[in-house]
Design an enzyme around this catalytic site. Structure first.
Site, PDB file in Angstrom:
ATOM      1  N   GLU A 112       0.887  -1.206   0.094  1.00 42.82           N
ATOM      2  CA  GLU A 112       0.072   0.050   0.194  1.00 42.82           C
ATOM      3  C   GLU A 112       0.876   1.269  -0.150  1.00 42.82           C
ATOM      4  OE1 GLU A 112      -3.688   0.511   2.357  1.00 42.82           O
ATOM      5  OE2 GLU A 112      -2.511   1.781   3.487  1.00 42.82           O
ATOM      6  N   ARG A 139      -1.773  33.361 -19.426  1.00 46.11           N
ATOM      7  CA  ARG A 139      -2.036  34.603 -18.550  1.00 46.11           C
ATOM      8  C   ARG A 139      -1.343  35.585 -18.548  1.00 46.11           C
ATOM      9  NH1 ARG A 139      -4.727  38.491 -15.840  1.00 46.11           N
ATOM     10  NH2 ARG A 139      -4.395  38.771 -13.631  1.00 46.11           N
TER      11      ARG A 139
END
Length: 398
Positions: A260, A286
């Protein structure tokens, strides 16, 4: 070279290729599919309401994502480790619902991994088909409310009845998929006098008398991942519900937790790549002061940091895969992979938020959600401090 050596050589070569190719076709196919098929509609509202998408979960099951690591002999796809990681990474890159991707990875690398490695054929035949086809959810329950980071200091008990059954009592907390699962792997003490060596693991259907699934718990991030407690009150299970043998709980838990820790962050690493792409696009489109904001060194350096940290966490992920395949330095590699990916998740999300300015703070642009989603990473699967303890101890200084 023996057949086993040839197989290992082939798997290691696949890991090396996956690690070297940031745009590996397997990963990019999964990312493209996830971007088109998952997390459509109002994701902000879903996040605010902590809504789990069963429809998207089923789409992932139909895609084979829940079956990919289960051996063909058990009805799965039998994918190699490189393929599993690439697909999870691609899922995280393409799916804008981080909670969904995390929940799926959790079931694949913890619950299903435990069943594949340790369950009897009867348990495997009962539960794996439903877990793979999406009709059942599975959970892994070790943590208790008062245990904290001392996972083995548990109060849950499983008392033998003398006729082959066990009676389970206890309270398991903070369980991924806990509020919705059809089965849960429960760790409980069968011999309290033996401490951690008296722990055993049981597969418990949640529809048994005495099992109570508490409601979904509200949380800061990963809000679309079902998350809840389960209580057990005089729950009777047969001896056949044991995973492995009685007293093998510590060994099972450590083995599964290493898997895990190594791989549950694969989707998060994919999501970091998505954040990087978003930051680059925003910085080049931007304009401020007559030029793209990316031309300003402060912005460019933040993006460079995201790139460097993403690559570092990705390399740690694949290094853990090599350790898992070779059986060398598994505990160290798993701890390093988990520590690096979880902390990189936070730092890169904060950097991306800063690049986006005000839009990085507003929910509608979805950048701020990455910050909240990342924060839980330093807690689950063992806190960052626990990972540092493991690393220090393995270096001989802990």
């Amino acid at each position: 070279m023996t057949s086993a050596e040839q197989d290992l050589s082939g798997e290691l070569a696949a890991i090396a290729l996956a690690m070297a190719d940031l745009h590996h076709p397997t990963k990019e196919r999964e990312a493209a599919w996830a971007a088109g098929a998952l997390a459509q509609g109002d994701r902000v509202a879903r996040d605010h309401a902590s809504t789990f998408s069963q429809d998207d979960w089923q789409r992932c099951a139909d895609r084979g994502l829940l079956a990919m690591k289960v051996p063909e002999s058990m009805g799965g796809e039998g994918a190699d480790l490189a393929t599993m990681i690439l697909r999870l990474e691609g899922l995280g890159k393409g799916c804008l619902d981080n909670g969904l991707a995390f929940a799926l990875a959790s079931q694949v690398v913890s619950t299903q991994e435990a069943l594949v490695r340790f369950a009897s054929p009867e348990i495997q035949q009962r539960w794996l088909p439903g877990l793979m086809d999406g009709s059942a959810l599975g959970a892994f329950a070790m943590t208790e409310p008062e245990a904290g980071s001392d996972a083995y200091a548990m109060a849950a008990t499983a008392v033998p009845t003398g006729d082959g059954d066990y009676v389970l009592n206890g309270h398991k907390a903070y369980i991924t998929l806990g509020s919705r699962c059809a089965m849960v792997i429960v760790f409980a003490s069968t011999r309290p006098d033996a401490g951690r060596w008296g722990l055993s693991a049981f597969v418990v259907p949640t529809d048994l008398d005495g099992v109570a699934q508490l409601p979904n718990r509200d949380k800061m991030g990963m809000r679309t991942t079902p998350f809840g407690d389960i209580t057990l009150t005089d729950v009777v299970v047969p001896g056949s519900a044991l995973l492995g043998r009685e007293g093998a709980g510590v060994s099972i838990f450590n083995t599964v937790l290493e898997v895990e820790r190594s791989f549950v962050f694969a989707p998060a690493i994919g999501a970091t790549e998505r954040l990087l792409d978003s930051a680059v696009e925003y910085a080049t489109t931007r304009h401020q002061g007559g030029q793209p904001i990316g031309n300003y060194q402060a912005v460019g350096h933040r993006i460079a940091d995201i790139k460097q940290q993403h690559e570092t966490s990705r390399l740690s992920l694949y290094r853990a895969a090599i350790a898992m395949l070779t059986g060398r330095d598994v505990a160290m590699s798993a701890a390093l992979a988990k520590l690096t990916a979880s902390e990189v998740g936070i730092s890169t999300a904060l950097a991306a938020s800063a690049v986006h300015g005000a839009k990085g703070f507003l929910s509608e642009f979805e950048v701020e959600r990455h910050v909240r989603d990342a924060l839980g990473g330093i807690v689950y699967s063992g806190t960052s401090d626990i990972q540092r303890n493991i690393i220090a101890r393995l270096l001989g200084v802990g």
